[in-house]
Write an enzyme that holds these catalytic residues in place. Structure first.
Site, mmCIF file in Angstrom:
data_model
loop_
_atom_site.group_PDB
_atom_site.id
_atom_site.type_symbol
_atom_site.label_atom_id
_atom_site.label_comp_id
_atom_site.label_asym_id
_atom_site.label_seq_id
_atom_site.Cartn_x
_atom_site.Cartn_y
_atom_site.Cartn_z
ATOM 1 N N PHE A 158 2.882 9.994 2.199
ATOM 2 C CA PHE A 158 4.305 10.222 2.435
ATOM 3 C C PHE A 158 5.088 8.936 2.632
ATOM 4 C CE2 PHE A 158 2.212 10.017 6.492
ATOM 5 C CZ PHE A 158 3.100 9.407 7.346
ATOM 6 N N ALA A 159 4.499 7.778 2.380
ATOM 7 C CA ALA A 159 5.213 6.518 2.610
ATOM 8 C C ALA A 159 4.637 5.410 1.740
ATOM 9 C CB ALA A 159 5.125 6.125 4.085
ATOM 10 N N ASP B 29 -7.642 7.904 16.620
ATOM 11 C CA ASP B 29 -8.007 7.774 15.207
ATOM 12 C C ASP B 29 -8.448 6.344 14.906
ATOM 13 O OD1 ASP B 29 -8.491 8.666 12.643
ATOM 14 O OD2 ASP B 29 -6.434 8.363 11.953
ATOM 15 N N GLY C 71 0.825 -1.201 0.000
ATOM 16 C CA GLY C 71 0.000 0.000 0.000
ATOM 17 C C GLY C 71 0.850 1.237 0.000
ATOM 18 N N VAL D 22 4.394 0.996 1.817
ATOM 19 C CA VAL D 22 4.557 -0.169 2.685
ATOM 20 C C VAL D 22 4.759 -1.406 1.811
ATOM 21 C CG1 VAL D 22 3.542 -1.583 4.499
ATOM 22 C CG2 VAL D 22 3.108 0.884 4.458
#
Length: 440
Positions: free
Chosen positions: A36-37, A149, A32, A39
């Site tokens: 900003f990243a 969250d 995924g 995985v």
């Protein structure tokens, strides 16, 4: 520790198109990506075990803005790693250009995907996931931390269908509590966020998590969110007025539990400790999920990163700035304005319409703006070819949302953004509860 080539292609043992992270992990397929990243699934070259690696590019401008969130996520996961229903972080490595978070692999994916694929899940299955979620959050709260969250996108499943709570980027550390013992930062995803969090007057993080659990349980059983509106103001009104309906297939005990969790008043809202004592929750509940086993050593390969992660207090962004960057949430329907030649800000306030307009006239006067009266809850502040169009929406009797839109040609909005918003923010601060940007 620095490495000249953190992602090194190799032609032996790991495959032609694979890469090796700092000589320790073989990267596999992409699982995924967020704002900003990315995985990846990866394999340990030491023992062949499977892990997930979040790769964060330091060079991207957004990474600087998200750095507090990254550091908070690492610090919290480190403290809570012993619980079997909290995603474990094994190792953190860093170079000049990248940060690598090596985490437990949740090969079952997001619970959200499971619900979306099936439409809804059975009450028995929902109960099992809910039991694990509540147990994990109670463990967090006992250790002084609130997640803030909770949503199905942040609940993962491992290969054995065991729930794993993830994404602690918005969580609160004990050191963030003020002298009143409460939290004050607006935080979370709108459809899952407790109403008191919007006010920023102080709230109990555990009670806010309990509200989110109520929304999650509703989603698992119904297949859709209880509070839904294409307009953010309308959404907040529904949340504050408890405006939702149960589908007929949800049992009465489950309805009662959800109703008590979705209580807009945190003082009378059911706590997660009380949830654990209800008959519905206890049904088919097995032994405690808690584990006393010592987890693997937590390693940090970069001393400067370790120092940052160990900081007790970490700065936090306003949640409405963060949620617009979330890969799991599309706010375009809530925040976009049809006038693509304008830009603006939105803030919440406990001041009434008259106090808001008076304050904005006062601040605008410092910059040469004059107040022009409008209709209903609208007015404008004009200065030549540039104007601020203001709309004030009443969410509750003591909570208002204010849209401030810059209108004008010739790049006026961009100039105003760069030169004037800072002064307006400072001038209006005494009436502002929280700021956030339009998504343009």
């Amino acid at each position: 520790m620095e490495a000249s080539a953190p992602l090194t292609p190799t032609n032996h043992s790991v495959g032609k198109n694979c890469a090796v992270v700092m000589g320790k992990y073989q990267l596999g397929r992409l699982l995924g990506r967020g704002s900003f990243a990315k995985v990846y699934k990866a394999t340990s070259m030491a023992d062949g075990s499977s892990v997930a690696i979040k790769v964060i590019e330091k060079s991207r401008p957004m990474t600087t803005l998200m750095e507090p969130q990254i550091m908070r996520e690492v610090a919290v996961m480190k403290r809570l790693r012993s619980h079997p229903n909290i995603l474990k972080i094994h190792e953190v490595m860093a170079t000049k250009t990248r940060i690598f978070l090596v985490m437990e692999l949740a090969s079952g994916g997001e619970l959200f995907t499971k619900v979306r694929r099936q439409g809804r899940i059975s009450e028995g299955a929902a109960r099992r996931y809910f039991q694990q979620l509540v147990d994990a959050l109670r463990f967090c709260h006992e250790n002084g931390m609130a997640h803030r969250d909770i949503k199905p996108q942040n609940l993962l499943l491992d290969k054995s269908n065991v729930l794993k709570v993830s994404d602690f980027g918005l969580s609160a550390l004990p050191e963030q509590l003020r002298k009143d013992g409460l939290l004050h930062t607006s935080c979370g995803t709108p459809s899952y966020t407790a109403p008191e969090v919007l006010y920023r007057r102080g709230y109990d993080g555990a009670k806010a998590d309990a509200w989110s659990c109520g929304v999650v349980l509703f989603v698992l059983l119904a297949g859709y969110i209880p509070f839904d509106d294409t307009n953010l103001v309308g959404l907040y009104k529904k949340i504050n007025s408890r405006d939702y309906r149960f589908p007929e297939w949800i049992s009465k005990p489950a309805r009662s539990l959800i109703h008590r969790l979705l209580d807009p008043n945190p003082a009378t809202r059911m706590s997660l400790d009380t949830v654990g004592e209800t008959a519905w929750f206890k049904r088919t509940l097995g032994p405690s999920n808690r584990s006393d086993s010592c987890p693997a050593a937590f390693l940090l390969q970069d001393n400067s990163l370790q120092k940052e992660c160990e900081l007790a207090a970490v700065s936090s962004m306003n949640a409405f700035d963060i949620i617009s960057l979330s890969s799991g949430l599309n706010l375009s329907g809530l925040l976009e304005t049809p006038d693509h030649q304008s830009a603006g800000k939105r803030f919440t306030s406990s001041a009434n319409f008259e106090a808001i307009s008076d304050k904005m006239r006062e601040v605008g006067g410092r910059y040469g703006y004059s107040l022009e009266k409008g209709k209903g809850g609208s007015f404008s502040l004009d200065k030549g070819r540039v104007a601020l169009a203001v709309e004030v929406y009443e969410i509750t009797k003591s909570l208002f949302m204010v849209d401030v839109k810059v209108v004008g040609g010739g790049g006026a909005a961009a100039v105003f953004e760069e030169s004037h918003w800072g002064g307006w923010r400072d001038g209006l601060q005494e009436i502002v509860l929280s700021w956030h940007n339009y998504v343009m």
